[in-house]
Design a protein around this motif. Sequence first.
Motif, PDB file in Angstrom:
ATOM      1  N   CYS A 193     -41.388  -9.883  47.035  1.00 53.62           N
ATOM      2  CA  CYS A 193     -42.813 -10.093  47.338  1.00 53.62           C
ATOM      3  C   CYS A 193     -43.688  -9.218  46.443  1.00 53.62           C
ATOM      4  CB  CYS A 193     -43.085  -9.769  48.800  1.00 53.62           C
ATOM      5  SG  CYS A 193     -44.823  -9.958  49.271  1.00 53.62           S
ATOM      6  N   PRO A 194     -44.552  -9.808  45.593  1.00 51.47           N
ATOM      7  CA  PRO A 194     -45.389  -9.008  44.686  1.00 51.47           C
ATOM      8  C   PRO A 194     -46.469  -8.205  45.401  1.00 51.47           C
ATOM      9  CG  PRO A 194     -45.238 -11.304  43.944  1.00 51.47           C
ATOM     10  CD  PRO A 194     -44.731 -11.251  45.352  1.00 51.47           C
ATOM     11  N   SER A 195     -46.917  -8.650  46.553  1.00 55.03           N
ATOM     12  CA  SER A 195     -48.037  -7.990  47.225  1.00 55.03           C
ATOM     13  C   SER A 195     -47.609  -7.049  48.339  1.00 55.03           C
ATOM     14  CB  SER A 195     -49.002  -9.042  47.798  1.00 55.03           C
ATOM     15  OG  SER A 195     -48.337  -9.868  48.726  1.00 55.03           O
ATOM     16  N   GLY A 196     -46.300  -6.935  48.584  1.00 55.72           N
ATOM     17  CA  GLY A 196     -45.829  -6.053  49.644  1.00 55.72           C
ATOM     18  C   GLY A 196     -46.095  -6.573  51.034  1.00 55.72           C
ATOM     19  N   ALA A 197     -46.329  -7.877  51.166  1.00 61.45           N
ATOM     20  CA  ALA A 197     -46.635  -8.442  52.485  1.00 61.45           C
ATOM     21  C   ALA A 197     -45.384  -8.566  53.351  1.00 61.45           C
ATOM     22  CB  ALA A 197     -47.295  -9.813  52.330  1.00 61.45           C
ATOM     23  N   MET A 198     -44.242  -8.818  52.735  1.00 67.56           N
ATOM     24  CA  MET A 198     -42.991  -8.902  53.485  1.00 67.56           C
ATOM     25  C   MET A 198     -42.497  -7.486  53.741  1.00 67.56           C
ATOM     26  SD  MET A 198     -42.304 -12.283  53.628  1.00 67.56           S
ATOM     27  CE  MET A 198     -40.574 -12.338  53.985  1.00 67.56           C
ATOM     28  N   TYR A 199     -42.095  -7.205  54.957  1.00 66.21           N
ATOM     29  CA  TYR A 199     -41.606  -5.869  55.264  1.00 66.21           C
ATOM     30  C   TYR A 199     -40.604  -5.929  56.405  1.00 66.21           C
ATOM     31  CZ  TYR A 199     -44.733  -5.879  59.347  1.00 66.21           C
ATOM     32  OH  TYR A 199     -45.338  -6.175  60.535  1.00 66.21           O
ATOM     33  N   LYS A 200     -39.792  -4.885  56.482  1.00 66.65           N
ATOM     34  CA  LYS A 200     -38.778  -4.771  57.526  1.00 66.65           C
ATOM     35  C   LYS A 200     -39.231  -3.695  58.498  1.00 66.65           C
ATOM     36  CE  LYS A 200     -33.742  -4.347  58.027  1.00 66.65           C
ATOM     37  NZ  LYS A 200     -33.594  -5.649  58.711  1.00 66.65           N
ATOM     38  N   ARG A 201     -39.379  -4.051  59.772  1.00 65.50           N
ATOM     39  CA  ARG A 201     -39.916  -3.111  60.761  1.00 65.50           C
ATOM     40  C   ARG A 201     -39.015  -1.886  60.893  1.00 65.50           C
ATOM     41  NH1 ARG A 201     -42.902  -5.224  66.041  1.00 65.50           N
ATOM     42  NH2 ARG A 201     -40.830  -5.137  66.975  1.00 65.50           N
ATOM     43  N   GLU A 202     -39.646  -0.733  60.927  1.00 60.76           N
ATOM     44  CA  GLU A 202     -38.909   0.517  61.023  1.00 60.76           C
ATOM     45  C   GLU A 202     -38.149   0.622  62.342  1.00 60.76           C
ATOM     46  OE1 GLU A 202     -38.667   3.100  58.949  1.00 60.76           O
ATOM     47  OE2 GLU A 202     -39.994   2.463  57.344  1.00 60.76           O
ATOM     48  N   GLU A 203     -38.749   0.164  63.430  1.00 59.14           N
ATOM     49  CA  GLU A 203     -38.181   0.445  64.742  1.00 59.14           C
ATOM     50  C   GLU A 203     -36.999  -0.423  65.118  1.00 59.14           C
ATOM     51  OE1 GLU A 203     -42.154  -1.717  65.668  1.00 59.14           O
ATOM     52  OE2 GLU A 203     -41.203  -0.650  63.998  1.00 59.14           O
ATOM     53  N   ASP A 204     -36.944  -1.686  64.604  1.00 56.82           N
ATOM     54  CA  ASP A 204     -35.863  -2.563  65.037  1.00 56.82           C
ATOM     55  C   ASP A 204     -35.336  -3.484  63.940  1.00 56.82           C
ATOM     56  OD1 ASP A 204     -37.988  -4.312  64.825  1.00 56.82           O
ATOM     57  OD2 ASP A 204     -38.242  -4.565  66.984  1.00 56.82           O
ATOM     58  N   GLY A 205     -35.796  -3.317  62.703  1.00 60.01           N
ATOM     59  CA  GLY A 205     -35.239  -4.062  61.583  1.00 60.01           C
ATOM     60  C   GLY A 205     -35.698  -5.490  61.441  1.00 60.01           C
ATOM     61  N   ILE A 206     -36.632  -5.952  62.272  1.00 63.32           N
ATOM     62  CA  ILE A 206     -37.106  -7.334  62.175  1.00 63.32           C
ATOM     63  C   ILE A 206     -37.951  -7.489  60.907  1.00 63.32           C
ATOM     64  CG2 ILE A 206     -38.549  -9.092  63.280  1.00 63.32           C
ATOM     65  CD1 ILE A 206     -37.773  -7.884  65.966  1.00 63.32           C
ATOM     66  N   VAL A 207     -37.714  -8.558  60.149  1.00 61.82           N
ATOM     67  CA  VAL A 207     -38.450  -8.825  58.917  1.00 61.82           C
ATOM     68  C   VAL A 207     -39.648  -9.708  59.229  1.00 61.82           C
ATOM     69  CG1 VAL A 207     -38.339  -9.825  56.603  1.00 61.82           C
ATOM     70  CG2 VAL A 207     -36.354  -8.604  57.532  1.00 61.82           C
ATOM     71  N   LEU A 208     -40.846  -9.250  58.841  1.00 58.80           N
ATOM     72  CA  LEU A 208     -42.078  -9.950  59.163  1.00 58.80           C
ATOM     73  C   LEU A 208     -42.960 -10.095  57.930  1.00 58.80           C
ATOM     74  CD1 LEU A 208     -42.961  -8.118  62.508  1.00 58.80           C
ATOM     75  CD2 LEU A 208     -41.957 -10.390  62.269  1.00 58.80           C
ATOM     76  N   VAL A 209     -44.046 -10.844  58.088  1.00 61.57           N
ATOM     77  CA  VAL A 209     -45.032 -11.056  57.026  1.00 61.57           C
ATOM     78  C   VAL A 209     -46.374 -10.510  57.495  1.00 61.57           C
ATOM     79  CG1 VAL A 209     -46.152 -12.716  55.496  1.00 61.57           C
ATOM     80  CG2 VAL A 209     -43.848 -13.184  56.356  1.00 61.57           C
ATOM     81  N   ASP A 210     -46.968  -9.613  56.715  1.00 65.12           N
ATOM     82  CA  ASP A 210     -48.318  -9.127  56.985  1.00 65.12           C
ATOM     83  C   ASP A 210     -49.292 -10.165  56.423  1.00 65.12           C
ATOM     84  OD1 ASP A 210     -50.807  -7.877  56.948  1.00 65.12           O
ATOM     85  OD2 ASP A 210     -49.947  -5.888  56.637  1.00 65.12           O
ATOM     86  N   GLN A 211     -49.949 -10.899  57.312  1.00 63.83           N
ATOM     87  CA  GLN A 211     -50.811 -11.996  56.882  1.00 63.83           C
ATOM     88  C   GLN A 211     -52.015 -11.506  56.084  1.00 63.83           C
ATOM     89  OE1 GLN A 211     -50.323 -15.699  57.832  1.00 63.83           O
ATOM     90  NE2 GLN A 211     -48.397 -14.609  57.560  1.00 63.83           N
ATOM     91  N   ASP A 212     -52.461 -10.295  56.310  1.00 64.08           N
ATOM     92  CA  ASP A 212     -53.592  -9.773  55.540  1.00 64.08           C
ATOM     93  C   ASP A 212     -53.198  -9.479  54.096  1.00 64.08           C
ATOM     94  OD1 ASP A 212     -55.513  -9.896  57.525  1.00 64.08           O
ATOM     95  OD2 ASP A 212     -54.941  -7.960  58.365  1.00 64.08           O
ATOM     96  N   ARG A 213     -51.954  -9.079  53.892  1.00 66.26           N
ATOM     97  CA  ARG A 213     -51.499  -8.744  52.541  1.00 66.26           C
ATOM     98  C   ARG A 213     -51.024  -9.963  51.753  1.00 66.26           C
ATOM     99  NH1 ARG A 213     -49.320  -3.370  51.160  1.00 66.26           N
ATOM    100  NH2 ARG A 213     -50.231  -1.829  52.564  1.00 66.26           N
ATOM    101  N   CYS A 214     -50.532 -10.982  52.458  1.00 71.44           N
ATOM    102  CA  CYS A 214     -49.928 -12.127  51.769  1.00 71.44           C
ATOM    103  C   CYS A 214     -50.955 -12.833  50.898  1.00 71.44           C
ATOM    104  CB  CYS A 214     -49.343 -13.103  52.794  1.00 71.44           C
ATOM    105  SG  CYS A 214     -48.563 -14.552  52.042  1.00 71.44           S
ATOM    106  N   ARG A 215     -50.567 -13.097  49.656  1.00 71.89           N
ATOM    107  CA  ARG A 215     -51.435 -13.799  48.707  1.00 71.89           C
ATOM    108  C   ARG A 215     -50.850 -15.146  48.277  1.00 71.89           C
ATOM    109  NH1 ARG A 215     -54.220 -11.150  50.923  1.00 71.89           N
ATOM    110  NH2 ARG A 215     -55.508  -9.404  50.254  1.00 71.89           N
TER     111      ARG A 215
END
Length: 509
Positions: A193-215
């Motif tokens: 992901c070029p914008s860093g919108a995809m991330y892996k949650r620190e607390e439980d490892g779930i992979v999510l998309v930050d809709q504000d960052r996604c381009r």
Amino acid sequence: MRIRAQMAMVMNLDKCIGCHTCSVTCKQTWTNREGTEYVWFNNVETKPGIGYPKHYEDQERWKGGWKLDGSGRLVLRSGGRLKRLSRIFANPDLPSIDDYYEPASFDKDILVDAPGGLADTPVKKPYSKLTGEPMAITWGANWEDSLGGSTAQDDPNLARMAQQVKFEFEKTFLFHLPRICEHCLNPACVSACPSGAMYKREEDGIVLVDQDRCRGWRMCVSACPYKKVYVNHATGKAEKCTFCFPRLEAGQPTICSETCVGRLRYLGLLWYDEDAVLAAASVADDADLLDAQRSVFLDPTDPAVQQAARDAGMPEDWIAAAAASPVWKLIGEYRIALPLHPEYRTLPMVWYVPPLSPVLDAAGAAGRDDTDADDIFHTIRDLRIPVEYLAELFSAGDAEVVGGVLMKLAAMRSYMRARTLDGTVAAELLDGIGMTGDQVEAMYRLLAIAKYDDRYVVPVAHTKQAAELEAQATARDGCSLDGEGGPGMGGATPDGRRQLTVNPVRGRS
């Protein structure tokens, strides 16, 4: 060692009846909005078959997942940062709408408003949800449902088998494979992901998309080898399975697990060593990836591991939940669950108990003793579902690994039947699989008759901990492309045929 928590799932494919209830309830909960008509966070595929989207397992075509370069370093198949940036406006490795399917609806009013006395019965015709034009339906997410290898000639897993399957009527086989996002330990989508919108949650490892960052660069779609990241064509943003994290935070199972008719899903917490992930994903031989990933997991019943979890700030109820996790029992203790395509090197966290044909009946039909370990093993090699095919799915082609799992499952059935009918203990079967009678009975209870609380061990989230982790996440630096109204904010249909009004979805999904 850096101990981390990971929510994971195991599915017992022997119990999947292909009813698609999980897909429908997931659809109603998460993707019943404009722009997500073609999106299935959960889908159930018939194997053999080419899957959804078409041929998603062909990484020579899609460049998904990771590979080792000439120096033995782990690199994305889609290329390095410079290569991805060079094609950021024209990515050639994206599935088209034809690889998914063009979503359709029907004009039902024609049935209601048709005048009486017509010579012909009125018919509701399909029209495209993307263009509004009339269309012919030629493919869908469940097009191969229960067709038993109708497209098997194009299945990449069959193409890689050393011994080709002969599809005769009496030897045709099929089974159902439910799929969601794998929430990998080494997610390729996050790295791409070029914008860093995809991330892996620190607390439980779930992979999510930050809709504000996604381009909307869609590099995540290409990089995911399971093709479980989709683009909402109304917003231009990436969306994916969230592992129903709002439910998990409340101590409830995912909606697909809650509504599963076959009760085939198991949810639980795992501990793993974050420092060991890179080494595990970088082993030279694909056949070693399964053992390498298992070595990353930490035994939650080990007092030393429990103390390490406490030292890392893990709550006591999470430590207890990890010790009771059915996922750990199936993956680490009984070792009968396997990952889907470990050769993609993403270290997936949705594992499967491979399907076992009616082996005891098959043994009897072949004149073999269903209480003899050798006879059962030889019967497994002759089952309708070839072990080699399952190995292409779950063990990077290593048929011995899958054969060992099926042997445990078959021995469990034979042992429990003998114990129930006449009280005998088949010691030879136990010796053949290296398990005790108590272990076999515990495995039987978990697989066959486990209650709700045994299948889903989900600790509730801790508000204070979640707030602290959220603060850490929001402190991450953004990239130069994530300014409000920046490039990539526009939306388009999956095949790029028309531009839609941007309607950004705020918050996280």
